[in-house]
Enzyme design. Structure first.
Site, PDB file in Angstrom:
ATOM      1  CG  PHE A   1      -1.930   1.197   1.332  1.00  0.00           C
ATOM      2  CD1 PHE A   1      -3.188   1.115   0.589  1.00  0.00           C
ATOM      3  CD2 PHE A   1      -1.537   2.467   2.026  1.00  0.00           C
ATOM      4  CE1 PHE A   1      -4.069   2.268   0.628  1.00  0.00           C
ATOM      5  CE2 PHE A   1      -2.541   3.510   1.985  1.00  0.00           C
ATOM      6  CZ  PHE A   1      -3.546   3.313   1.154  1.00  0.00           C
TER       7      PHE A   1
ATOM      8  CG  ASP B   1       5.648   3.364   1.595  1.00  0.00           C
ATOM      9  OD1 ASP B   1       5.519   4.344   2.783  1.00  0.00           O
ATOM     10  OD2 ASP B   1       4.435   3.485   1.062  1.00  0.00           O
TER      11      ASP B   1
ATOM     12  CE  LYS C   1      -0.076   5.445   7.431  1.00  0.00           C
ATOM     13  NZ  LYS C   1      -1.645   5.467   7.695  1.00  0.00           N
TER      14      LYS C   1
HETATM   15  N1  PLP Z   1       2.378   4.177   2.332  1.00  0.00           N
HETATM   16  C1  PLP Z   1       2.104   3.643   3.442  1.00  0.00           C
HETATM   17  C2  PLP Z   1       2.916   2.410   3.583  1.00  0.00           C
HETATM   18  C3  PLP Z   1       0.907   3.895   4.146  1.00  0.00           C
HETATM   19  O1  PLP Z   1       0.256   3.050   4.999  1.00  0.00           O
HETATM   20  C4  PLP Z   1      -0.039   5.040   3.676  1.00  0.00           C
HETATM   21  C5  PLP Z   1      -1.379   5.222   4.387  1.00  0.00           C
HETATM   22  O2  PLP Z   1      -1.751   4.458   5.148  1.00  0.00           O
HETATM   23  C6  PLP Z   1       0.347   5.752   2.555  1.00  0.00           C
HETATM   24  C7  PLP Z   1       1.725   5.339   2.000  1.00  0.00           C
HETATM   25  C8  PLP Z   1      -0.170   6.853   2.007  1.00  0.00           C
HETATM   26  O3  PLP Z   1      -0.240   7.876   3.206  1.00  0.00           O
HETATM   27  P1  PLP Z   1      -1.214   9.065   3.046  1.00  0.00           P
HETATM   28  O4  PLP Z   1      -2.411   8.618   3.301  1.00  0.00           O
HETATM   29  O5  PLP Z   1      -0.892  10.216   4.061  1.00  0.00           O
HETATM   30  O6  PLP Z   1      -1.205   9.645   1.668  1.00  0.00           O
END
Ligand code: PLP
Length: 392
Positions: free
Chosen positions: A131, A216, A245
């Site tokens: 994700f 990520d 986050k």
């Molecule tokens: N990357 C990861 C691993 C995430 O868990 C999330 C959100 O849950 C995101 C990217 C996306 O972040 P945002 O919701 O701030 O765009």
């Protein structure tokens, strides 16, 4: 007058509650009900709700300067970039407003690097069930079941392979490949950690084929797994890392980090009107300075061990499955019980839990959560589990 509830796009099923106040691990609704929050806006409130250091930083910065323009330097932006680079192997930071935007930046940076240094190679290997966000490119990079068919045409340039399978990655590499992008722990997939051997193999493949390794760490970064960044525990140095986050302690802040060697954006390639604004960076500075204070991360590791111990105990008593994850990003396999039903019932009892999969509960409390709050959560969870309808 319009109904404000129907004036909002129904992008999620919100409970029929209005939240008005938060303090640490606790949320308060407009009827005066208290909720013990082990979700924290999906791990966004790293220090819990309205931590005094974050509140004070926001108040002081709001009264001074909110956004001079992303085209100018500001003090909190500079200081936060200094902290992040001093405490990692990275040299440069680009601040964004969300994790998805940070990942978009990572994808752009890798493609630009491929254009400059790898004869235009642009494909990025990503992972099933991964994700990375909800923009068009990050949805295409994600491996969430069902997403491939949404919002066609899909952004091209991603090859998806099974997670923790280094052979599958090796087989997917060709002359078009420029990078490998992964979460060190797949969060939305149900808290699935990358095996150390797998990550080391990815690093070796990147060295062998001259590819960029992109982590990520939107969910795993900023102390969540018991170290400032998860890559530090894996003893791997990715070329690019994204944060989000918890970095802003609740305000919209995220970041893209890389080394001088890889950095190749020219002025105009990347930007945005809110990027690096002093208000959000001041909150970020309050968060990172709290994490770096002597003893704070030791405390996080101690509480994480306690949460893991209590979850394992509960699982043993109730005949449930494994506890997995790292630090304060843990999951409980609830088989044979239905996790979304448990989360819904727990909410009715004043406990907030997240169920990312049919048999997985995810725990991502404030890094400041106390052992007493963990005990209270376990008591409420135990009461919830003994409700007959939670069996799936
Ligand atoms: N990357 C990861 C691993 C995430 O868990 C999330 C959100 O849950 C995101 C990217 C996306 O972040 P945002 O919701 O701030 O765009």
């Amino acid at each position: 007058m319009n109904n404000p509830y129907t004036a909002l796009m129904p992008i999620t099923q919100r409970p029929d509650k209005l939240f008005v106040e938060g303090r640490g691990s606790w949320l308060l609704d407009s009827s005066g009900n208290r909720y013990l929050d082990f979700v924290q806006g999906w791990a966004v409130n790293a220090l819990g709700h309205c931590h005094p250091a974050v509140v004070e930083a926001l108040q002081q910065q709001a009264a001074r300067l909110i956004n001079p323009s992303p085209a100018f330097y500001n003090q909190p932006m500079l200081e936060l970039a200094e902290r992040l680079t001093t405490h990692s192997h990275f040299d440069e930071v680009f601040f964004t407003n969300s994790g998805a935007e940070a990942n978009e930046g990572a994808i752009k940076l890798a493609r630009k690097w491929g254009a400059l240094h790898k004869q235009g190679a642009s494909r990025i290997i990503t992972f099933e069930h991964g994700f990375h966000g909800r923009t068009l490119a990050t949805m295409a990079a994600s491996g969430k079941p069902g997403w491939d068919a949404l919002f066609a045409p899909r952004t091209p340039g991603f090859t998806k392979v099974p997670y923790n399978d280094a052979d599958a990655v090796a087989a997917a590499i060709d002359t078009e490949t420029v990078a490998i992008l992964l979460e060190p722990i797949q969060g939305e997939a149900g808290v699935i950690p990358a095996e150390t051997g797998f990550v080391r193999a990815l690093q070796a493949l990147c060295t062998k084929h001259d590819l960029l390794l992109i982590f990520d760490e939107v969910q795993t970064g900023m102390g969540r797994t018991g170290s400032l960044f998860a890559c530090q525990q894996l003893a791997v140095e990715p070329d690019i890392m994204t944060l989000g986050k918890g970095i802003g302690g609740g305000v919209p802040l995220a970041a893209l980090l890389t080394t001088h060697d890889i950095s190749c954006f020219a002025p105009g390639d990347q930007g945005g009107t809110f990027n690096g604004n002093p208000l959000c960076c001041a909150a970020g500075l309050a968060v990172i300075d709290t994490l770096l204070a002597p003893g704070f991360m030791e405390q996080v590791r101690d509480t994480a061990n306690y949460l893991e111990h209590r979850l394992k105990q509960l699982s043993g008593e109730q005949g449930l499955g494994e506890v997995r994850g790292q630090g304060l990003l843990l999951a409980l396999d609830t088989t044979p019980l239905n996790a979304p039903v448990i989360a819904a019932r727990a909410f009715e009892k004043g406990l907030m839990l997240n169920a990312p999969r049919p048999h997985t509960l995810r725990f991502m409390p404030a890094l400041t959560v106390t052992t007493a709050e963990i005990d209270e959560m376990i008591t409420l969870l135990k009461q919830t589990i003994s409700t007959p309808e939670t069996t799936a």
